[in-house]
Design a protein around this motif. Structure first.
Motif, mmCIF file in Angstrom:
data_model
loop_
_atom_site.group_PDB
_atom_site.id
_atom_site.type_symbol
_atom_site.label_atom_id
_atom_site.label_comp_id
_atom_site.label_asym_id
_atom_site.label_seq_id
_atom_site.Cartn_x
_atom_site.Cartn_y
_atom_site.Cartn_z
ATOM 1 N N TYR A 73 1.120 -1.198 0.518
ATOM 2 C CA TYR A 73 -0.356 0.126 0.236
ATOM 3 C C TYR A 73 0.470 1.151 0.091
ATOM 4 C CZ TYR A 73 -4.364 -2.848 1.669
ATOM 5 O OH TYR A 73 -5.548 -3.218 1.384
ATOM 6 N N LEU A 74 0.728 2.534 -0.558
ATOM 7 C CA LEU A 74 0.671 3.821 -0.480
ATOM 8 C C LEU A 74 1.096 4.260 0.520
ATOM 9 C CD1 LEU A 74 0.804 3.372 -3.909
ATOM 10 C CD2 LEU A 74 0.179 5.656 -3.720
ATOM 11 N N LYS A 75 2.181 4.902 1.860
ATOM 12 C CA LYS A 75 2.790 5.818 2.889
ATOM 13 C C LYS A 75 1.957 6.567 2.416
ATOM 14 C CE LYS A 75 5.224 6.512 6.271
ATOM 15 N NZ LYS A 75 6.424 6.468 7.094
ATOM 16 N N SER A 76 1.794 7.436 1.422
ATOM 17 C CA SER A 76 1.011 9.066 1.271
ATOM 18 C C SER A 76 -0.140 8.912 1.086
ATOM 19 C CB SER A 76 1.534 9.327 0.395
ATOM 20 O OG SER A 76 0.944 8.814 -1.231
ATOM 21 N N ILE A 95 -3.761 3.230 -0.517
ATOM 22 C CA ILE A 95 -4.105 2.993 -2.228
ATOM 23 C C ILE A 95 -3.344 1.963 -1.625
ATOM 24 C CG2 ILE A 95 -3.649 3.790 -4.207
ATOM 25 C CD1 ILE A 95 -3.552 6.829 -2.604
ATOM 26 N N PRO A 96 -3.882 0.985 -2.200
ATOM 27 C CA PRO A 96 -3.288 -0.324 -2.609
ATOM 28 C C PRO A 96 -2.236 -0.498 -4.115
ATOM 29 C CG PRO A 96 -5.711 -0.571 -2.418
ATOM 30 C CD PRO A 96 -5.526 0.487 -2.165
ATOM 31 N N LEU A 97 -1.625 -0.808 -4.007
ATOM 32 C CA LEU A 97 -0.440 -0.464 -5.617
ATOM 33 C C LEU A 97 -0.961 -0.475 -6.613
ATOM 34 C CD1 LEU A 97 2.540 -0.087 -6.065
ATOM 35 C CD2 LEU A 97 2.527 -3.201 -5.610
ATOM 36 N N ASP A 98 -1.776 -1.686 -6.607
ATOM 37 C CA ASP A 98 -2.331 -1.826 -8.152
ATOM 38 C C ASP A 98 -2.962 -0.716 -8.552
ATOM 39 O OD1 ASP A 98 -4.157 -2.917 -6.059
ATOM 40 O OD2 ASP A 98 -4.610 -4.840 -6.925
ATOM 41 N N THR A 99 -3.836 -0.555 -7.089
ATOM 42 C CA THR A 99 -4.902 0.961 -7.771
ATOM 43 C C THR A 99 -4.279 1.950 -8.002
ATOM 44 O OG1 THR A 99 -6.416 0.093 -5.856
ATOM 45 C CG2 THR A 99 -6.559 2.552 -6.848
ATOM 46 N N ARG A 150 -1.910 20.274 7.244
ATOM 47 C CA ARG A 150 -1.898 19.499 6.845
ATOM 48 C C ARG A 150 -1.433 19.940 5.250
ATOM 49 N NH1 ARG A 150 -6.855 17.028 7.932
ATOM 50 N NH2 ARG A 150 -5.993 15.819 9.836
ATOM 51 N N SER A 151 -0.226 19.253 4.820
ATOM 52 C CA SER A 151 0.150 19.081 3.587
ATOM 53 C C SER A 151 0.418 17.403 3.467
ATOM 54 C CB SER A 151 1.790 19.978 3.956
ATOM 55 O OG SER A 151 2.549 19.592 4.790
ATOM 56 N N GLY A 152 0.994 17.704 1.901
ATOM 57 C CA GLY A 152 1.455 15.795 1.245
ATOM 58 C C GLY A 152 2.784 15.806 2.019
ATOM 59 N N LEU A 153 3.259 15.994 2.835
ATOM 60 C CA LEU A 153 4.199 15.555 4.000
ATOM 61 C C LEU A 153 4.152 16.064 5.538
ATOM 62 C CD1 LEU A 153 7.559 17.423 2.356
ATOM 63 C CD2 LEU A 153 6.471 15.071 1.688
ATOM 64 N N GLY A 154 2.841 15.634 5.826
ATOM 65 C CA GLY A 154 2.557 15.854 6.519
ATOM 66 C C GLY A 154 1.371 16.825 7.937
ATOM 67 N N THR A 155 2.306 16.846 8.597
ATOM 68 C CA THR A 155 1.586 18.070 9.152
ATOM 69 C C THR A 155 2.376 18.934 10.147
ATOM 70 O OG1 THR A 155 -0.917 16.801 10.113
ATOM 71 C CG2 THR A 155 0.139 19.133 10.948
ATOM 72 N N GLY A 156 2.086 20.410 10.227
ATOM 73 C CA GLY A 156 3.055 20.819 10.942
ATOM 74 C C GLY A 156 3.330 22.108 9.694
ATOM 75 N N PHE A 172 8.244 11.986 -3.170
ATOM 76 C CA PHE A 172 7.571 11.664 -3.626
ATOM 77 C C PHE A 172 6.215 11.543 -4.196
ATOM 78 C CE2 PHE A 172 8.979 12.157 1.343
ATOM 79 C CZ PHE A 172 8.569 10.616 1.725
ATOM 80 N N VAL A 173 5.093 11.575 -4.447
ATOM 81 C CA VAL A 173 4.820 11.759 -5.708
ATOM 82 C C VAL A 173 4.340 13.202 -5.536
ATOM 83 C CG1 VAL A 173 2.329 11.159 -7.169
ATOM 84 C CG2 VAL A 173 3.644 9.260 -6.411
ATOM 85 N N HIS A 174 4.096 13.688 -4.334
ATOM 86 C CA HIS A 174 3.475 15.078 -3.989
ATOM 87 C C HIS A 174 4.357 16.122 -5.182
ATOM 88 C CE1 HIS A 174 0.990 17.504 -2.041
ATOM 89 N NE2 HIS A 174 1.700 18.784 -1.833
ATOM 90 N N GLY A 175 5.665 15.335 -5.670
ATOM 91 C CA GLY A 175 5.999 16.956 -5.580
ATOM 92 C C GLY A 175 6.230 17.138 -7.179
ATOM 93 N N ALA A 176 5.227 16.508 -8.052
ATOM 94 C CA ALA A 176 5.037 15.991 -9.660
ATOM 95 C C ALA A 176 5.004 16.941 -10.050
ATOM 96 C CB ALA A 176 4.628 14.359 -9.526
ATOM 97 N N ASP A 177 3.548 18.366 -9.754
ATOM 98 C CA ASP A 177 2.997 18.438 -10.221
ATOM 99 C C ASP A 177 4.019 19.650 -10.526
ATOM 100 O OD1 ASP A 177 0.955 20.289 -11.201
ATOM 101 O OD2 ASP A 177 0.564 20.861 -9.704
#
Length: 416
Positions: A50-53, A82-86, A227-233, A376-381
């Motif tokens: 599963y994805l951690k994000s 999120i499951p990997l295959d999803t 809250r952000s794509g890397l957590g809270t703070g 992480f994927v969050h930085g792609a955009d």
């Protein structure tokens, strides 16, 4: 073969390559994306992962609306892994809808070609001339195996990214080295597959992320931070949502941020699955590993120097990734020698361009410049937008078919 030209060649069809292609094609440039969409995720991540994000932080980047993971899967909300295959399915859907075609090949060589361009040779034998190259090869080339384990044969030692089917270890004694999500989940999935895993962790205590709360009291939200794509703070939000500012920090500060933001820890939903099927030894430092009979003996020490010898049939190093462009064999030696680096990572401009004009790096290779979100994927955009707009300023979009605005270009039937 002949040398067809293209405005941009993207090496890699993972989240960063696909996002960059979506933005470039929307701006009207002729782009060739080399690679099977999401292949590394599909072939090198373990089945059952599963994805951690969180879902909101797992979106690929596109200029059009409706292309986020949460648009494709609106039932996935905060706290649902999120499951990997999803996720792989989402990436391939994104490739078909927003990119409109990739090429199932590999970039073999990138070399300078003429005054301000490149020659890109593919595994098919084709050579492409292009004015810009985006290296979006992901984490695979940078898989890190500690020196104490390096040099041993692959049937004894492998990196966690080398396995999608852990069932081949059923009934075997397997040592997993590491303390982060990859190590913890690999150990759990090995147990699920019928193996006998032993986790060796350098950390004295395993850390676990807390369960995210979808609704937080106002006072809690103010004190804890956004809250952000890397957590809270507050600082975490800055590193996640404003990576362009990270580049202006001193180099040593950037290194510390990349190292200390989201240190090794397991996802909250994995904690109960790390049960008595898995032997866990914490506070252990690798000392050496030697082949022993049909297996391997790993020697570790604790903080006092006390030794422990662990015998296993195989060792999986879930020890992360370390960027070093010398490991990018697709870059011709002459080209690699012209790229300015620090500690093995390329030095990048505000637009992800290396010291060699027209050559861009996206994803993990950009983390030393733009911070931990590039892991992480969050930085792609963010990366895709910066790269695309810089390339279009250097390469005017002259290749859009007449009468067809770039924003509505759709994949051909033959490309899907």
């Amino acid at each position: 073969m002949s040398d067809p030209s293209s405005d941009v060649v993207i090496a890699g069809a993972g989240p960063y390559g696909l996002s960059t292609a979506a933005h470039l094609r929307n701006l009207g440039l002729a782009v060739r994306v080399i690679g099977e969409p999401m292949k590394f995720w599909d072939a090198n991540m373990p089945e059952g992962m599963y994805l951690k994000s969180e879902p909101f932080a797992s979106n690929l980047g596109a200029p059009q609306k409706g292309m986020r993971f949460t648009d494709r899967h609106p039932d996935f909300r905060l706290g649902r892994p999120i499951p990997l295959d999803t996720f792989v399915e989402y990436g391939r859907w994104f490739a078909a809808e927003a990119v409109g075609g990739t090429e199932d090949a590999q970039v073999v060589t990138v070399e300078r070609g003429g005054r301000d361009g490149y020659r890109v040779t593919l595994s098919t034998g084709e050579t492409i001339t292009t004015r810009a190259v985006v290296v979006a090869v992901g984490v695979g080339p940078f898989a890190h195996v500690p020196d104490e384990l390096a040099g041993l044969p692959s049937w004894l030692v492998s990196h966690s990214s080398a396995h999608s089917d852990l069932g081949l270890f059923s009934g075997k004694e397997v040592t997993v080295v590491g303390a982060g999500q990859s190590a913890l989940e690999t150990a759990v999935l090995l147990a699920d597959a019928g193996a006998r895993p032993h986790l060796l962790a350098r950390r004295r205590v395993l850390d676990w992320n807390t369960v995210p709360a979808e609704h937080r009291p106002v006072r809690t939200a103010v004190l804890a931070g956004p809250r952000s794509g890397l957590g809270t703070g507050y600082r975490t939000w800055l590193w996640a949502e404003r990576p362009g500012l990270v580049r202006y920090l001193p180099e040593r500060t950037r290194q510390r941020i990349v190292r200390e933001t989201l240190p090794p820890a397991g996802a909250w939903w994995l904690r109960d699955r790390l049960d008595d099927r898995i032997r866990v030894s914490t506070g252990r430092l690798l000392a050496k590993a030697v082949e022993q009979g049909d297996g391997i003996a790993v020697t570790t020490t604790d903080r006092t120097g006390r030794r422990l010898v662990t015998e296993a049939e195989h060792v999986i190093a879930a020890t992360g990734y370390v960027v070093n462009i010398e490991r990018l064999g697709l870059l011709a030696p002459e080209l690699r020698g012209r790229i300015a680096t620090r500690l093995g990572a390329p030095v990048l401009s505000r637009d992800f361009e290396a010291s060699v004009p027209g050559l861009y790096f996206a994803g993990l290779a950009a983390a030393s410049t733009f911070g931990p979100v590039m892991r992480f994927v969050h930085g792609a955009d963010f990366a895709a937008r910066r790269i695309a707009h810089h390339i279009v300023r250097r390469t005017p979009p002259v290749r859009v078919p007449a009468g067809r605005p770039a924003s509505v270009l759709k994949p051909d039937a033959t490309q899907r």
